[in-house]
Motif scaffolding. Structure first.
Motif, PDB file in Angstrom:
ATOM      1  N   ARG A 294       0.832  -1.193   0.000  1.00 40.81           N
ATOM      2  CA  ARG A 294       0.000   0.000   0.000  1.00 40.81           C
ATOM      3  C   ARG A 294       0.871   1.249   0.000  1.00 40.81           C
ATOM      4  NH1 ARG A 294      -3.701  -2.509   4.562  1.00 40.81           N
ATOM      5  NH2 ARG A 294      -5.153  -3.687   3.271  1.00 40.81           N
ATOM      6  N   ARG A 295       0.292   2.341  -0.425  1.00 41.12           N
ATOM      7  CA  ARG A 295       0.998   3.617  -0.393  1.00 41.12           C
ATOM      8  C   ARG A 295       1.313   3.994   1.046  1.00 41.12           C
ATOM      9  NH1 ARG A 295      -2.536   7.926  -3.477  1.00 41.12           N
ATOM     10  NH2 ARG A 295      -1.119   9.233  -2.267  1.00 41.12           N
ATOM     11  N   ASP A 297       2.357   6.842   2.211  1.00 43.08           N
ATOM     12  CA  ASP A 297       1.904   8.154   2.657  1.00 43.08           C
ATOM     13  C   ASP A 297       0.499   8.067   3.234  1.00 43.08           C
ATOM     14  OD1 ASP A 297       0.815   7.601   0.139  1.00 43.08           O
ATOM     15  OD2 ASP A 297       0.555   9.725  -0.326  1.00 43.08           O
ATOM     16  N   ARG A 298      -0.272   7.063   2.785  1.00 45.87           N
ATOM     17  CA  ARG A 298      -1.595   6.858   3.367  1.00 45.87           C
ATOM     18  C   ARG A 298      -1.484   6.385   4.810  1.00 45.87           C
ATOM     19  NH1 ARG A 298      -5.478   9.447   0.492  1.00 45.87           N
ATOM     20  NH2 ARG A 298      -5.612   8.732  -1.666  1.00 45.87           N
TER      21      ARG A 298
END
Length: 353
Positions: A294-295, A297-298
């Motif tokens: 997953r990203r 930054d999320r």
């Protein structure tokens, strides 16, 4: 390059080796092993694509490290930032905002405070005394008093009178307690929730603290609502590994306990039948997250606490959750926790957490 999944556990004996064997036996370019930590440096790279966290709620050092591991690019299950921020009062408010049935809940100021807190100076924002009559009028009797940040059956009390409620509150010390409506249930369900999508609803008896292998214990309508509401909650919380308890009264499922990010996965608790399901789906999830990270930054933002999904308010005030496509059938409902906050009081004939 082989991707690695790391496992951080406590005294568990049945799930860890079964999970590691399952992942390693898939031959999908992903291996699993126990994480070994010394004294990590602040810029030290993380060797793992995914870390499964089963014990940081009991060992603060692990939680501190896991937040750094996220910064280094690891996907941690469960998100250590959300787990740190979560509490049962927030959960009650979240469920209500999502339109999910939940017992009426009130949070109480602490009974005691750390040294250095001067009551008439440090606590000037608090009302005193509390309006206990209004609290009881709101939640009803009997009611449940429990630790807003607790779990594992600790510090949970069934209070049948106002005097009992005040007595147990007076012994709560530094804990932040909540008071909750008692649901006189006629059906009890615990859902194992994995990967924010897979939901396995199991018949559970909190009086026996026992799962029952009985696939037809819910009507289609009840099963669909329990699974849909579980998925809605777990996606809002962003937990990839959780269990949720539903007390059903007059056909309505009430979410009474869903802050279980390290759910019980012991073979004797789950029964071999459901244990096999958990091991398989945990391996599926870990391998998928290793290959499709997953990203980050999320995960490091407030939005990431809700896995990038938005909780939007409608004009009428009800909150909705964008969850993507839901399956037509109930996953796991007919397929062949955690240490719940179930009430320990031996006199209670109806379980509640």
């Amino acid at each position: 390059m082989t991707l690695k999944v790391g496992l951080i556990v406590g005294r568990e004996w049945s799930f860890p080796p079964a999970f590691i064997e399952e992942v390693n036996g898939r031959d999908q370019g992903v291996t699993a092993e126990f994480v070994t930590l010394g004294a990590p440096r602040m810029d030290e790279p993380c060797d793992y694509a995914v870390i499964i966290d089963r014990i940081s709620h009991e060992v603060p050092f692990y939680r501190t490290y896991l937040k750094q591991a996220v910064l280094q690019g690891a996907t941690v299950v469960n998100n250590p930032f959300m787990w740190t921020a979560d509490d049962k009062f927030f959960g009650a408010a979240l469920a209500t905002n999502l339109g999910i049935a939940h017992p009426k809940t009130v949070v109480l100021p602490n009974k005691e405070y750390i040294p250095g807190i001067v009551h008439d100076e440090s606590l000037r924002n608090l009302k005193y005394p509390l309006d206990w009559e209004a609290i009881v009028e709101h939640v009803g009797l009997p009611c449940i008093l429990k630790d807003a940040h607790g779990g594992g059956w600790k510090d949970v009390y069934v209070c049948r009178t106002l005097e009992e409620l005040i007595h147990h509150y007076d012994t709560s010390g530094l804990l932040t307690m909540i008071v909750q409506e008692f649901i006189h249930w006629d059906h009890f369900i615990r859902c194992i929730c994995l990967g924010q999508e897979e939901i396995l609803p199991i018949k559970y008896d909190p009086r026996e603290r026992k799962y029952h292998v009985e696939h037809d214990h819910m009507s289609d309508a009840l099963g669909r609502r329990v699974v849909d509401d579980s998925r809605k909650l777990v996606q809002a919380l962003g937990y990839d590994m959780n269990s949720m308890e539903w007390a059903v009264k007059d056909g309505v499922p009430y979410a009474i306990d869903f802050m279980n990010p390290a759910p019980d996965m012991d073979v004797y608790s789950l029964t071999p039948h459901y244990f096999e399901w958990v091991v398989k789906h945990m391996a599926d999830m870990a391998i998928n997250l290793a290959k499709n990270p997953r990203r980050q930054d999320r995960a490091l933002s407030w939005d990431g606490l809700f896995t990038g999904r938005r909780v939007a308010a409608e004009v009428g005030g009800a909150a909705i959750l964008g969850t993507g496509t839901a399956p037509e059938t109930i996953r796991g409902a007919a397929d062949p926790g955690d240490a719940p906050d179930a009430v320990v009081d031996a006199e209670v004939e109806q379980g509640h957490s």
